[in-house]
Design a protein around this motif. Structure first.
Motif, PDB file in Angstrom:
ATOM      1  N   LEU A 217      -6.241   5.497   0.668  1.00 41.65           N
ATOM      2  CA  LEU A 217      -6.123   3.967   0.077  1.00 41.65           C
ATOM      3  C   LEU A 217      -7.135   3.729  -0.396  1.00 41.65           C
ATOM      4  O   LEU A 217      -7.190   2.960  -1.527  1.00 41.65           O
ATOM      5  CB  LEU A 217      -5.871   3.221   1.614  1.00 41.65           C
ATOM      6  CG  LEU A 217      -4.498   3.238   2.237  1.00 41.65           C
ATOM      7  CD1 LEU A 217      -4.268   2.375   3.429  1.00 41.65           C
ATOM      8  CD2 LEU A 217      -3.333   3.139   1.162  1.00 41.65           C
TER       9      LEU A 217
ATOM     10  N   HIS B 247       5.668 -16.016   8.145  1.00 39.15           N
ATOM     11  CA  HIS B 247       6.099 -14.973   7.112  1.00 39.15           C
ATOM     12  C   HIS B 247       7.689 -14.567   7.704  1.00 39.15           C
ATOM     13  O   HIS B 247       8.172 -13.940   6.675  1.00 39.15           O
ATOM     14  CB  HIS B 247       5.229 -13.974   7.113  1.00 39.15           C
ATOM     15  CG  HIS B 247       3.925 -14.155   6.678  1.00 39.15           C
ATOM     16  ND1 HIS B 247       2.931 -14.600   7.312  1.00 39.15           N
ATOM     17  CD2 HIS B 247       3.516 -13.893   5.221  1.00 39.15           C
ATOM     18  CE1 HIS B 247       1.914 -15.026   6.334  1.00 39.15           C
ATOM     19  NE2 HIS B 247       2.312 -14.287   4.962  1.00 39.15           N
TER      20      HIS B 247
ATOM     21  N   PRO C 282      -8.139  -4.911  10.987  1.00 39.77           N
ATOM     22  CA  PRO C 282      -6.962  -4.315  10.104  1.00 39.77           C
ATOM     23  C   PRO C 282      -7.035  -2.693  10.110  1.00 39.77           C
ATOM     24  O   PRO C 282      -5.888  -2.264   9.787  1.00 39.77           O
ATOM     25  CB  PRO C 282      -7.068  -5.065   8.713  1.00 39.77           C
ATOM     26  CG  PRO C 282      -8.208  -5.588   8.692  1.00 39.77           C
ATOM     27  CD  PRO C 282      -8.791  -5.714  10.179  1.00 39.77           C
TER      28      PRO C 282
ATOM     29  N   HIS D 139      -7.139   2.190  -4.397  1.00 44.55           N
ATOM     30  CA  HIS D 139      -7.393   1.168  -4.720  1.00 44.55           C
ATOM     31  C   HIS D 139      -8.875   0.445  -4.807  1.00 44.55           C
ATOM     32  O   HIS D 139      -8.991  -0.490  -5.514  1.00 44.55           O
ATOM     33  CB  HIS D 139      -6.917   0.235  -3.334  1.00 44.55           C
ATOM     34  CG  HIS D 139      -5.306   0.069  -2.974  1.00 44.55           C
ATOM     35  ND1 HIS D 139      -4.848   1.120  -2.519  1.00 44.55           N
ATOM     36  CD2 HIS D 139      -4.711  -0.573  -3.468  1.00 44.55           C
ATOM     37  CE1 HIS D 139      -3.387   1.276  -2.412  1.00 44.55           C
ATOM     38  NE2 HIS D 139      -3.288  -0.174  -3.058  1.00 44.55           N
TER      39      HIS D 139
ATOM     40  N   PHE E 179       0.827  -1.253  -0.108  1.00 45.07           N
ATOM     41  CA  PHE E 179       0.014   0.176  -0.109  1.00 45.07           C
ATOM     42  C   PHE E 179       0.743   1.307   0.046  1.00 45.07           C
ATOM     43  O   PHE E 179       0.361   2.242  -0.334  1.00 45.07           O
ATOM     44  CB  PHE E 179      -0.799   0.102   1.108  1.00 45.07           C
ATOM     45  CG  PHE E 179      -1.985  -1.224   1.228  1.00 45.07           C
ATOM     46  CD1 PHE E 179      -3.353  -0.989   0.549  1.00 45.07           C
ATOM     47  CD2 PHE E 179      -1.636  -2.333   1.694  1.00 45.07           C
ATOM     48  CE1 PHE E 179      -4.107  -2.065   0.456  1.00 45.07           C
ATOM     49  CE2 PHE E 179      -2.330  -3.652   1.647  1.00 45.07           C
ATOM     50  CZ  PHE E 179      -3.612  -3.293   0.889  1.00 45.07           C
TER      51      PHE E 179
ATOM     52  N   LEU F 261       1.207 -15.242  12.599  1.00 42.90           N
ATOM     53  CA  LEU F 261       1.651 -14.490  11.459  1.00 42.90           C
ATOM     54  C   LEU F 261       3.093 -14.455  11.227  1.00 42.90           C
ATOM     55  O   LEU F 261       3.749 -14.714   9.847  1.00 42.90           O
ATOM     56  CB  LEU F 261       0.956 -13.208  11.226  1.00 42.90           C
ATOM     57  CG  LEU F 261      -0.427 -12.979  10.796  1.00 42.90           C
ATOM     58  CD1 LEU F 261      -0.957 -11.736  10.739  1.00 42.90           C
ATOM     59  CD2 LEU F 261      -0.761 -13.727   9.494  1.00 42.90           C
TER      60      LEU F 261
ATOM     61  N   LEU G  63      -8.643  -6.181   1.326  1.00 43.61           N
ATOM     62  CA  LEU G  63      -7.408  -5.935   0.730  1.00 43.61           C
ATOM     63  C   LEU G  63      -6.250  -6.217   1.595  1.00 43.61           C
ATOM     64  O   LEU G  63      -5.157  -6.753   1.150  1.00 43.61           O
ATOM     65  CB  LEU G  63      -7.272  -4.757  -0.080  1.00 43.61           C
ATOM     66  CG  LEU G  63      -7.960  -4.581  -1.369  1.00 43.61           C
ATOM     67  CD1 LEU G  63      -9.207  -5.341  -1.712  1.00 43.61           C
ATOM     68  CD2 LEU G  63      -7.941  -3.432  -2.132  1.00 43.61           C
ATOM     69  N   LEU G  64      -6.249  -5.347   2.740  1.00 40.59           N
ATOM     70  CA  LEU G  64      -5.181  -5.654   3.800  1.00 40.59           C
ATOM     71  C   LEU G  64      -4.881  -6.929   4.133  1.00 40.59           C
ATOM     72  O   LEU G  64      -3.715  -7.452   4.497  1.00 40.59           O
ATOM     73  CB  LEU G  64      -5.558  -4.666   4.798  1.00 40.59           C
ATOM     74  CG  LEU G  64      -5.226  -3.144   4.911  1.00 40.59           C
ATOM     75  CD1 LEU G  64      -5.817  -2.292   5.744  1.00 40.59           C
ATOM     76  CD2 LEU G  64      -3.625  -3.154   5.055  1.00 40.59           C
ATOM     77  N   LEU G  65      -5.893  -7.871   4.005  1.00 38.79           N
ATOM     78  CA  LEU G  65      -5.717  -9.393   4.950  1.00 38.79           C
ATOM     79  C   LEU G  65      -5.525 -10.319   3.542  1.00 38.79           C
ATOM     80  O   LEU G  65      -5.181 -11.354   4.020  1.00 38.79           O
ATOM     81  CB  LEU G  65      -6.985  -9.683   5.721  1.00 38.79           C
ATOM     82  CG  LEU G  65      -7.291  -8.924   6.933  1.00 38.79           C
ATOM     83  CD1 LEU G  65      -8.355  -9.180   7.661  1.00 38.79           C
ATOM     84  CD2 LEU G  65      -5.988  -8.730   7.885  1.00 38.79           C
TER      85      LEU G  65
ATOM     86  N   PHE H  12      -4.428  -6.251  15.985  1.00 39.82           N
ATOM     87  CA  PHE H  12      -4.242  -7.890  16.091  1.00 39.82           C
ATOM     88  C   PHE H  12      -3.728  -8.065  17.290  1.00 39.82           C
ATOM     89  O   PHE H  12      -2.773  -7.124  18.323  1.00 39.82           O
ATOM     90  CB  PHE H  12      -3.131  -7.855  15.096  1.00 39.82           C
ATOM     91  CG  PHE H  12      -3.357  -7.921  13.775  1.00 39.82           C
ATOM     92  CD1 PHE H  12      -3.433  -6.631  12.836  1.00 39.82           C
ATOM     93  CD2 PHE H  12      -3.284  -9.177  12.846  1.00 39.82           C
ATOM     94  CE1 PHE H  12      -3.887  -6.635  11.642  1.00 39.82           C
ATOM     95  CE2 PHE H  12      -3.559  -9.136  11.658  1.00 39.82           C
ATOM     96  CZ  PHE H  12      -3.964  -7.922  10.938  1.00 39.82           C
TER      97      PHE H  12
ATOM     98  N   GLU I 175      -3.093 -10.873   1.568  1.00 42.91           N
ATOM     99  CA  GLU I 175      -2.040 -11.693   1.514  1.00 42.91           C
ATOM    100  C   GLU I 175      -1.409 -12.660   2.669  1.00 42.91           C
ATOM    101  O   GLU I 175      -0.530 -13.267   2.654  1.00 42.91           O
ATOM    102  CB  GLU I 175      -0.793 -10.745   1.381  1.00 42.91           C
ATOM    103  CG  GLU I 175      -0.952  -9.665   0.337  1.00 42.91           C
ATOM    104  CD  GLU I 175      -0.438 -10.296  -0.825  1.00 42.91           C
ATOM    105  OE1 GLU I 175       0.276 -11.086  -1.081  1.00 42.91           O
ATOM    106  OE2 GLU I 175      -0.954  -9.895  -1.976  1.00 42.91           O
ATOM    107  N   PHE I 176      -2.259 -12.497   3.773  1.00 40.67           N
ATOM    108  CA  PHE I 176      -1.899 -13.157   4.900  1.00 40.67           C
ATOM    109  C   PHE I 176      -2.901 -14.177   5.289  1.00 40.67           C
ATOM    110  O   PHE I 176      -2.734 -15.326   6.076  1.00 40.67           O
ATOM    111  CB  PHE I 176      -1.749 -12.394   6.131  1.00 40.67           C
ATOM    112  CG  PHE I 176      -1.016 -11.353   5.891  1.00 40.67           C
ATOM    113  CD1 PHE I 176       0.356 -11.270   6.393  1.00 40.67           C
ATOM    114  CD2 PHE I 176      -1.084 -10.099   5.395  1.00 40.67           C
ATOM    115  CE1 PHE I 176       1.506 -10.618   5.900  1.00 40.67           C
ATOM    116  CE2 PHE I 176      -0.157  -9.201   4.926  1.00 40.67           C
ATOM    117  CZ  PHE I 176       1.113  -9.527   5.423  1.00 40.67           C
TER     118      PHE I 176
END
Lengths: 195, 195
Positions: free
Chosen positions: B142, A146, B130, B146, A23, A142, B18-20, A134, B22-23
């Motif tokens: 953002l 990662h 998030p 996006h 981002f 996580l 979108l923030l989550l 979180f 990838e995880f």
């Protein structure tokens, strides 16, 4: 947008970098006092994670004030909070977005909503704390998937941020006993790369 | 890990996805009461964003209790909070990780640290929010880069979550005037895809 993320080489600031990298143009920024070379551990970790790195040297007077506070309190919290806020103010002058690795369950440093809005208004930046929603369990899981980390007692795992220097400063002024009084022994982690 | 994210087709829950992504393996979950077909707007938005979608139907008694509370209060906050917590509890039974789009500057719904930890302990899940470390300005910027959005007054932009149904329920029981008393007119946004 250019984002300066306060970076200690610990797992919280490292995971924050991964959360933000899609981002923003993230630069990892390590604040230190120039007393020791420990900030170079942060530079190495940043390189291993694949992020641009900048170190900023804070005024030694900030370390004096913080360590005096810690020594009087017998606890590090208020002093750490002071240094963290000074570091954020310094980074805010250079970036569109400033960030740190504070978590939902952190006791210190914590940036309240009021402090966040004040930073944003005075410096015309966005302040973001990607881990503040979180908890400890989510972060641990996580990190495990990662990041690669080394962990051990806080004396053997030297991280890259100002905590190591503050311990050193207390040791020099008031002796080893003061260090163990102010900083209870705890497990530290240093990030060595991505999985 | 399987993450169920409460989804309204609004910009906050969309940006959270979108923030989550990838995880976690993110599924967008829309809670509704089955009074209207508005949840299908959320299904369409989820498809446009490229996420799996699930709708869950909450007990109508929850809507009755929430709307009575709203009508008595003359404000929607406490009722919305009740429905949101019920939706989180329901999703928690089905996923490893539950999430929502609550933001730093939100007044409602808000999930305190205590409520978050209670959810996590009782259901053996991680609860993640998030956007809770992002302010309004950061989120707007953002979203602009996006997401594509439609916006307009809350009557013309029907989102997919329970708010539309709660308005409808109040209209049926106490008339149109009650709706405008409880829900002050505000600008709504509905996400239509990614930029």
């Amino acid at each position: 947008m250019e984002c300066g993320l306060l970076f200690s080489a610990g797992k919280d600031s490292s995971l924050s970098a991964l959360l933000l990298e899609e981002f923003y143009d993230v630069t990892l920024v390590t604040a230190h006092f120039g007393f020791t070379d420990d900030w170079k551990h942060a530079r190495d970790a940043a390189e291993a994670l694949g992020f641009p790195f900048v170190d900023i040297e804070l005024d030694g007077a900030v370390a004096d004030e913080a360590t005096e506070r810690m020594y009087e309190d017998g606890f590090p919290r208020a002093g750490i909070q002071q240094v963290h806020e000074t570091a954020l103010e310094t980074v805010a002058a250079e970036y569109d977005v400033i960030a740190d690795g504070t978590r939902r369950d952190d006791r210190v440093p914590t940036i309240s909503r009021a402090v966040a809005q004040s930073l944003e208004d005075r410096h015309d930046v966005d302040y973001v704390a990607p881990l503040s929603g979180f908890g400890r369990g989510a972060i641990d899981r996580l990190v495990e998937t990662h990041l690669t980390v080394e962990s051990g007692p806080s004396e053997t795992i030297q991280k890259g941020d100002y905590e190591t220097e503050l311990r050193e400063r207390i040791r020099n002024r008031w002796g080893e006993k003061a260090v163990t009084e102010v900083f209870p022994e705890h497990e530290q982690t240093r990030v060595t790369g991505r999985t």
